[in-house]
Design a protein around this motif. Structure first.
Motif, PDB file in Angstrom:
ATOM      1  N   ALA A  47       0.862  -1.192   0.000  1.00  0.00           N
ATOM      2  CA  ALA A  47       0.000   0.000   0.000  1.00  0.00           C
ATOM      3  C   ALA A  47       0.893   1.234   0.000  1.00  0.00           C
ATOM      4  N   PRO A  48       0.562   2.259  -0.804  1.00  0.00           N
ATOM      5  CA  PRO A  48       1.399   3.462  -0.828  1.00  0.00           C
ATOM      6  C   PRO A  48       1.545   4.054   0.574  1.00  0.00           C
ATOM      7  N   GLY A  49       2.785   4.377   0.952  1.00  0.00           N
ATOM      8  CA  GLY A  49       3.033   4.981   2.267  1.00  0.00           C
ATOM      9  C   GLY A  49       3.102   3.981   3.403  1.00  0.00           C
ATOM     10  N   HIS A  50       2.948   2.687   3.113  1.00  0.00           N
ATOM     11  CA  HIS A  50       3.001   1.670   4.174  1.00  0.00           C
ATOM     12  C   HIS A  50       4.000   0.580   3.762  1.00  0.00           C
ATOM     13  N   GLU A  51       5.219   0.694   4.259  1.00  0.00           N
ATOM     14  CA  GLU A  51       6.281  -0.232   3.816  1.00  0.00           C
ATOM     15  C   GLU A  51       6.069  -1.655   4.291  1.00  0.00           C
ATOM     16  N   ASN A  52       5.229  -1.839   5.317  1.00  0.00           N
ATOM     17  CA  ASN A  52       5.049  -3.181   5.881  1.00  0.00           C
ATOM     18  C   ASN A  52       3.638  -3.736   5.635  1.00  0.00           C
ATOM     19  N   ILE A  53       2.873  -3.113   4.720  1.00  0.00           N
ATOM     20  CA  ILE A  53       1.500  -3.597   4.473  1.00  0.00           C
ATOM     21  C   ILE A  53       1.301  -3.921   2.987  1.00  0.00           C
ATOM     22  N   PHE A  54       0.897  -5.157   2.737  1.00  0.00           N
ATOM     23  CA  PHE A  54       0.551  -5.581   1.377  1.00  0.00           C
ATOM     24  C   PHE A  54      -0.978  -5.639   1.271  1.00  0.00           C
ATOM     25  N   VAL A  55      -1.499  -5.231   0.128  1.00  0.00           N
ATOM     26  CA  VAL A  55      -2.947  -5.333  -0.095  1.00  0.00           C
ATOM     27  C   VAL A  55      -3.143  -6.148  -1.382  1.00  0.00           C
ATOM     28  N   LEU A  56      -3.957  -7.200  -1.281  1.00  0.00           N
ATOM     29  CA  LEU A  56      -4.038  -8.182  -2.371  1.00  0.00           C
ATOM     30  C   LEU A  56      -5.474  -8.455  -2.807  1.00  0.00           C
ATOM     31  N   GLY A  57      -5.573  -9.191  -3.907  1.00  0.00           N
ATOM     32  CA  GLY A  57      -6.859  -9.706  -4.377  1.00  0.00           C
ATOM     33  C   GLY A  57      -7.846  -8.598  -4.678  1.00  0.00           C
ATOM     34  N   ASP A  58      -9.104  -8.831  -4.322  1.00  0.00           N
ATOM     35  CA  ASP A  58     -10.168  -7.880  -4.644  1.00  0.00           C
ATOM     36  C   ASP A  58     -10.119  -6.608  -3.807  1.00  0.00           C
ATOM     37  N   CYS A  59      -9.185  -6.518  -2.862  1.00  0.00           N
ATOM     38  CA  CYS A  59      -9.009  -5.270  -2.102  1.00  0.00           C
ATOM     39  C   CYS A  59      -8.077  -4.310  -2.843  1.00  0.00           C
TER      40      CYS A  59
END
Ligand code: FAD
Ligand code: NAD
Length: 403
Positions: free
Chosen positions: A288-300
């Protein structure tokens, strides 16, 4: 003191379960603790839900226990509902508690989008998960049982109205074309009394397929009793049915199902992520932009197709591939290595039109229709099941139904 990193995965659908399974293979147990959080103790095949909703497969075929494919001694399994993510404090708020994370994977799937159409949320069913699909199946059967028992003499009780002729709407009416004749036989009802009506705002269906395949799909479904109302925007949903068109025509039905659109899980908005049409436009490495430790996947997530200049369509095929890339990128982060960009491998598109019919565009523009496309759909469905559940689940739940 050494702090063992904690990776928390939200959602055990295609993207979340694939990420988790791959992480258990890519990481040694001492490299990180892995936690998987899901609303239910089972995974379901979202791509089979139209069959569950129509009642053409048993709902247990479309789901399996998460603990059958992820060993609880390797991954901590939490069955709870995610309510919000506090990205400042690095914690996830659950219905029954909370948990902190060092790395987070958000893979909570889609929610129905009614675009604010009056009455749609209140009066129409949607195909979202096992429970919502089971409700549709039970409701349809109840309409037939009541009519047969003489509780109602209004034939519109036997009409099934489907709003939206995208993939979900078309695949659902394809299954209904199989199921309705069975219900008519079961409840001694003349087949001509039960109607399946698919209402679509656009002048045609499935624009991603060539015209000859679209024409084939419409003809095949009409031959099996599906009525199309194309170029007909739905303006309102009432307890009696849809109100459509400029003259406010009421199409009455005993069962109303909305398949007119989806959006990302509402947890994203509640957690303060910047959204575009309900989803996070992720970086090429799926963070996620601005979040180095968060991945956002699939339909999100929206993942940009640089060549086409627009995001890839949200599919199970893509979600599984997100999971593979995300697991490798988490390993890279833990080991201080460079992250890779997501690269989508397009294996084609298949739409089923019932048990033994379909249309497909696969590999390098090979077009299929009829039984060949239906067989390809079963291959695709079984492949996804194998990737998430391995041989044991494939043998138990795989699709081997003859035509
Ligand atoms: P999902 O697979 O939907 O998983 C999300 C998970 O998160 C679920 O386990 C859910 O229970 C869980 N969850 C949700 N909210 C919460 C919460 N608040 N707390 C905890 N857990 C939560 N795509 C194709 O490529 N091919 C197809 O043939 C195809 N057919 C489809 C047929 C239908 C009827 C539908 C509806 C979709 C179809 N799709 C198809 C699209 C595909 O299913 C989605 O793109 C895919 O499911 C996305 O995967 P995901 O991992 O993001 O979400
Ligand atoms: P969709 O957005 O693809 O289709 C919704 C349809 O509803 C559109 O044709 C739209 O014109 C119509 N619609 C919207 N508002 C309307 C209104 N007011 N009146 C009448 N019609 C209206 O949604 P979907 O079919 O749920 O698909 C969601 C995602 O899941 C898509 O990205 C799709 O690729 C994926 N999916 C893929 C498959 C497959 O690959 N076999 C199957 C199901 C879903």
């Amino acid at each position: 003191m050494y702090h063992k990193p904690k990776i928390v995965v939200l959602g055990a659908g295609y993207a979340g379960l694939k990420t988790t399974r791959d992480l258990t293979k890519l990481l040694a147990p001492e490299e990180a603790d892995i936690v998987l959080i899901n609303k239910h103790n089972y995974h379901y095949e979202t791509t089979w839900l139209h069959e569950v909703a129509a009642g053409t497969i048993n709902l247990n075929q479309a789901r399996f226990m998460i603990s059958d494919v992820i060993h609880p001694s390797r991954v901590r399994l939490i069955y709870d509902t995610v309510e919000k993510i506090d990205t400042e404090e690095q914690r996830v708020i659950l219905k029954n508690g909370e948990i902190t994370y060092d790395y987070l994977v958000v893979a909570l799937g889609f929610e129905t989008n009614t675009f604010g159409i009056k009455g749609m949320e209140e009066y129409a069913y949607s195909i979202v998960d096992i429970n919502s699909s089971r409700l549709i199946r039970e409701h349809i059967e109840l309409q037939f049982a009541k009519y047969s028992a003489g509780e109602s003499d209004d034939e519109s009780a036997l009409t099934i109205l489907v709003g939206g002729a995208g993939f979900t709407g078309i695949e659902f009416v394809g299954e209904l074309a199989e199921k309705v004749p069975q219900l008519c036989r079961k409840y001694d009802i003349d087949r001509s009394k039960a109607r399946i009506i698919n209402v679509e705002a656009m002048p045609s269906i499935l624009p991603m397929f060539d015209k000859d395949l679209v024409d084939y799909a419409i003809r095949s479904l009409e031959d099996r009793g599906v009525e199309f109302r194309l170029g007909t925007p739905i303006k309102e949903c009432t307890p009696e049915g849809f109100i459509v068109g400029d003259d406010n025509e009421l199409i009455k039905a005993g069962t109303v199902v909305w398949t007119g659109g989806v959006t990302g899980n509402s947890v994203l908005g509640k957690s303060g992520f910047e959204l575009e049409r309900g989803k996070v436009m992720v970086e090429p490495d799926l963070r996620a932009p601005g979040h180095e430790n968060i991945f956002v996947l699939g339909d999100c997530a929206w993942v940009m197709d640089e060549e086409a200049g627009r995001p890839y369509p949200p599919t199970a095929q893509a979600a599984l591939q997100h999971g593979e890339t995300c697991a490798r990128n988490l390993r890279a982060l833990l080991r201080g290595e460079p992250l890779e960009k997501f690269q989508f491998i397009d294996r084609g598109t298949v739409a089923s039109l019932g048990i033994s019919d379909g249309i497909a565009n696969i590999f390098n523009d090979t077009k299929l229709k009829g039984k060949a496309a239906a067989a390809m759909k079963k291959v695709v469905d079984n492949r996804a099941l194998f990737l998430l559940g391995g041989t044991k689940i494939l043998l138990k739940k795989g699709k081997v139904r003859p035509f």
